[in-house]
Write a protein that holds these residues in place. Sequence first.
Motif, PDB file in Angstrom:
ATOM      1  N   UNK A 122       0.840  -1.200   0.000  1.00 58.47           N
ATOM      2  CA  UNK A 122       0.000   0.000   0.000  1.00 58.47           C
ATOM      3  C   UNK A 122       0.874   1.249   0.000  1.00 58.47           C
ATOM      4  N   UNK A 123       0.748   2.107   1.008  1.00 58.93           N
ATOM      5  CA  UNK A 123       1.517   3.354   1.025  1.00 58.93           C
ATOM      6  C   UNK A 123       2.732   3.283   1.957  1.00 58.93           C
ATOM      7  N   UNK A 124       3.211   2.057   2.243  1.00 53.84           N
ATOM      8  CA  UNK A 124       4.308   1.861   3.181  1.00 53.84           C
ATOM      9  C   UNK A 124       5.386   0.974   2.573  1.00 53.84           C
ATOM     10  N   UNK A 125       6.618   1.318   2.873  1.00 53.28           N
ATOM     11  CA  UNK A 125       7.760   0.507   2.461  1.00 53.28           C
ATOM     12  C   UNK A 125       8.559   0.157   3.713  1.00 53.28           C
ATOM     13  N   UNK A 126       8.714  -1.132   3.945  1.00 49.93           N
ATOM     14  CA  UNK A 126       9.499  -1.614   5.085  1.00 49.93           C
ATOM     15  C   UNK A 126      10.877  -2.025   4.603  1.00 49.93           C
ATOM     16  N   UNK A 127      11.905  -1.375   5.125  1.00 47.39           N
ATOM     17  CA  UNK A 127      13.274  -1.801   4.864  1.00 47.39           C
ATOM     18  C   UNK A 127      13.573  -2.892   5.883  1.00 47.39           C
ATOM     19  N   UNK A 162       4.528   5.337  -4.887  1.00 47.34           N
ATOM     20  CA  UNK A 162       3.470   6.060  -4.191  1.00 47.34           C
ATOM     21  C   UNK A 162       3.445   5.885  -2.690  1.00 47.34           C
ATOM     22  N   UNK A 163       4.521   5.391  -2.130  1.00 49.99           N
ATOM     23  CA  UNK A 163       4.576   5.205  -0.678  1.00 49.99           C
ATOM     24  C   UNK A 163       4.659   6.553   0.031  1.00 49.99           C
ATOM     25  N   UNK A 164       4.058   6.614   1.202  1.00 53.36           N
ATOM     26  CA  UNK A 164       4.092   7.815   2.029  1.00 53.36           C
ATOM     27  C   UNK A 164       4.939   7.614   3.278  1.00 53.36           C
ATOM     28  N   UNK A 165       5.238   6.340   3.579  1.00 56.19           N
ATOM     29  CA  UNK A 165       5.979   6.029   4.794  1.00 56.19           C
ATOM     30  C   UNK A 165       7.091   5.031   4.515  1.00 56.19           C
ATOM     31  N   UNK A 166       8.217   5.239   5.176  1.00 57.45           N
ATOM     32  CA  UNK A 166       9.285   4.252   5.243  1.00 57.45           C
ATOM     33  C   UNK A 166       9.299   3.718   6.667  1.00 57.45           C
ATOM     34  N   UNK A 167       9.465   2.432   6.788  1.00 58.70           N
ATOM     35  CA  UNK A 167       9.560   1.802   8.097  1.00 58.70           C
ATOM     36  C   UNK A 167      10.901   1.069   8.156  1.00 58.70           C
ATOM     37  N   UNK A 168      11.454   1.003   9.317  1.00 60.67           N
ATOM     38  CA  UNK A 168      12.690   0.262   9.532  1.00 60.67           C
ATOM     39  C   UNK A 168      12.664  -0.326  10.930  1.00 60.67           C
ATOM     40  N   UNK A 169      13.537  -1.282  11.165  1.00 63.38           N
ATOM     41  CA  UNK A 169      13.548  -1.918  12.479  1.00 63.38           C
ATOM     42  C   UNK A 169      14.973  -2.156  12.935  1.00 63.38           C
ATOM     43  N   UNK A 170      15.111  -2.213  14.227  1.00 65.11           N
ATOM     44  CA  UNK A 170      16.387  -2.537  14.852  1.00 65.11           C
ATOM     45  C   UNK A 170      16.105  -3.567  15.937  1.00 65.11           C
ATOM     46  N   UNK A 171      16.902  -4.616  15.948  1.00 58.67           N
ATOM     47  CA  UNK A 171      16.825  -5.642  16.991  1.00 58.67           C
ATOM     48  C   UNK A 171      17.966  -5.344  17.967  1.00 58.67           C
TER      49      UNK A 171
END
Length: 109
Positions: free
Chosen positions: A31-36, A66-75
């Motif tokens: 959708x409008x989100x991209x998860x790295x 068309x993404x509006x958000x980037x998401x990322x995570x750290x463990x």
Amino acid sequence: MASLYAEYIKERLNGHMYETEQGFASYFIKNDMCLIEDIYVKPEFRRLGLAVEFGNKIEGIAREHGCKWLMGKVVPSAKNSTVSLQGMLAAGYQLASSSHDLIIFKKEI
């Protein structure tokens, strides 16, 4: 040509991979989100700004989709997690949520 790992990510998980000789980044667009998901730079190429370059490349791809958000995570328990945390904050990500061993960051693009 894509690596076997990149082919796996695409076929099995419907994800994407950005690869160079120095490393890779895997990401997922929904959708409008991209998860790295992951960024990996070979040890001999670290501290040259390549992780930032990979993140910027994926941000551009996300915008094109068309993404509006980037998401990322750290463990936090992972090796070099402090460096990852510093990188996320320096790139303009903000805390979205956290649990015992997972920190999620979000960035509006």
